[in-house]
Structures are given as C-alpha cells and as structure tokens.
Design an enzyme around this catalytic site. Structure first.
Site: not given
Ligand SMILES: *[C@@H]1O[C@H](CO)[C@@H](O)[C@H](O)[C@H]1NC(C)=O
Length: 296
Positions: A110, A168, A226, A282
């Site tokens: 990420d 995600s 989120d 989220h």
C-alpha cells in the site's frame, strides 16, 4: 487522534449529509442524487460477500464461495497476494476475487505510492497510463496464473461473464485485474466490483478503465466516511475511475445508496469528506463486517 479525527469527520458528515426530507428534494432536482434500484444494491452486496470471504485466513480455500464452485486459489507468497477464482453456474460467471490488507507485507504494498507505467501481461495501455507501483507489483505477481485459469474456464464456458471483486487493497487489485482481463479477453463481458478501493492510477488510467470496460459495468462501493478511497490524494496525480456507489447513512440499504456521476470524482459523493484513513466504516460494508466468510 485517529478516533477523534474520525469522530470530527462523522460530525461534519452528519451535518453535511442531507436529511431524509432533503434527499427527497434532491432526487427530484438532480438526477445524480438518485438512489439505486434494489437489483443494483443486491448485486453490490452479493459481490461484497465474495470479497469478505477472501479474508478467511483459517480456511484460505473458502470451499464454496457464495455457495458456488471454487475453481482455484490465487497466491503469491513473496508479494503476499491472495484470493480465489470461483464459478457461478446459475449466473454464468467466472469470479476473480482478491483479499485486502492483512499482513505487514500488504501494508508495504500500500505504501509504494509511486506511479509507474501500466505494464502487465496482455495489456496495451495508451502511453502515459500510470498506476500505483505496489498494487501493480502485487497484480503482476499473479496475473499470468489468473489469466491462464480464466482462459481455460472461458474455453469450457464461452458465454460466461467475468466479474472481479475485492475490498481495500483487494479493491485496487480487482481494478487492475478487471482492466487486464478485459484486455486479454476483449470479447467477454466483464463487470468490476470494488469496495473501499484506494485510488489506483492516474487520469489516463481512469479514462482507460472507463472507456474499455464501460462506466455501467464498473461498481465502486464506498461506505459512508470510509477514509481509504480518499487516502491517496489527487495531488499525487491519482484519479478514481467510475462509478462510485456511495452508501450515505447506516444501516446501508438501496434507499441510502447513491449512484455518483461517471467522472469517478463526483465532488458531491464521498470526495466531499476529508479522509481519516482506515477507520470503522472501512471495515463494514452493507452491514457486514469485512472478513465474514460466505463459504458454504
Ligand atoms: C461530476 O460532478 C462533478 C462535481 O461533483 C462535476 O465537476 C463534473 O463535471 C461531473 N462530471 C460528469 C461527467 O457529470
């Protein structure tokens, strides 16, 4: 700090969001404010259940994803990219599903925010099409094996639709896999579902995805405030592709879910809220905690 930010954001959100009466007025005055049909909403929930099932770390081979046939698992141990491919013989679909972040390696993925050229097996992207380096590394580590499995499934079931899904980090991988599979199998129908997807590429990438797959086949679910869809900011060169489906109020339902406009960056949707990163909304989509398995 994070919690108080989330709370501040929630207060902001609560005051900014239209009350039910105002939503009713908005529907008549602005087509973009329309809530979704129950068919669209039920599909958002249905494909989220696949994404949620991919977190089942105790039985990574979810034996019957959403009650359907498990074709194969997706796994690369070096990039820690996991998921599965399922086949739904009722809906006639081949479903490619990616897990979100669960391990430190995933969080490193990420964090590789650099935009790099979208070079991937079978993909002919226009020059200038850039994507997140970490997400691309993860997708490319499994791309050949996913393409080969989808290819043999399509050989046996040529009229099936390809569907990708993920939450995600898994949402970013669903995006990259979706456009890659569309490029590899241009004659097949394809629909892409993502949930809490961070921005994945630049404007050229968003345009490439929107035009190749079609905005009506793109479903980018966002739950209330989120913070992950907005955590990678546009100032770094990132742009969302279409089509955001923003669930504005809990409990989530078709009546509280809006279809946002085809630009991918509709400022009247979740873009309007300052990102608080990975936060409570989220982790829950359509009133389901992400990681709940639907495997039988
Ligand atoms: C989408 O909405 C934004 C404002 O939120 C606007 O700037 C943009 O022009 C709209 N795009 C389309 C394609 O409707």
């Amino acid at each position: 700090m994070r919690l108080s930010l989330a709370f501040a954001s929630f207060l902001f959100f609560s005051s900014a969001i239209a009350s039910p009466v105002q939503v009713g007025e908005a529907v008549t005055s602005d087509k973009r404010s329309e809530t979704v049909s129950s068919a669209v909403y039920n599909d958002l929930v249905f494909y989220f259940k696949y994404a949620s099932s991919s977190y089942d770390i105790f039985s990574p081979s979810c034996p019957r994803p959403n009650g359907n046939t498990l074709v194969s698992t997706i796994s690369n141990l070096i990039t820690d990219t996991q998921g599965f491919i399922a086949r739904d013989d009722n809906r006639k679909e081949i479903v490619v599903v990616f897990r979100g972040s669960t391990s430190p390696t995933d969080f490193l993925t990420d964090a590789a925010l650099l935009l790099v050229p979208f070079i991937s097996p079978g993909v002919n992207a226009p020059s200038g099409t850039l994507v997140h380096a970490g997400f691309l590394l993860a997708w490319d580590s499994v791309a050949s094996s996913v393409i080969s499995t989808v290819s043999s499934q399509l050989a046996a079931h040529p009229d099936y639709t390809i569907v990708t899904s993920g939450h995600s980090l898994g949402g970013a991988l669903s995006s990259l896999a979706g456009i890659s599979l569309k490029q590899n199998f241009p004659n097949s129908k394809l629909r892409m579902y993502t949930y809490g997807q961070p921005r994945t590429g630049n404007k050229a990438y968003a345009t490439f995805v929107n035009t190749q797959i079609g905005v009506n086949n793109l479903f980018r679910g966002v739950h209330t405030f989120d913070g992950v869809p907005t955590i990678i900011p546009p100032i770094l060169g990132y742009v969302h592709h279409a089509t955001e489906y923003w669930s504005t109020i809990d409990p989530t339902s078709a009546l509280t879910t809006r279809q946002c406009n085809a630009s991918g960056e509709d400022l009247t949707c979740s873009d309007a809220i300052i990102s608080t990163g990975i936060n409570p909304p989220h982790l829950v989509y359509y009133n389901i905690l992400a990681s709940t398995p639907f495997c039988s």
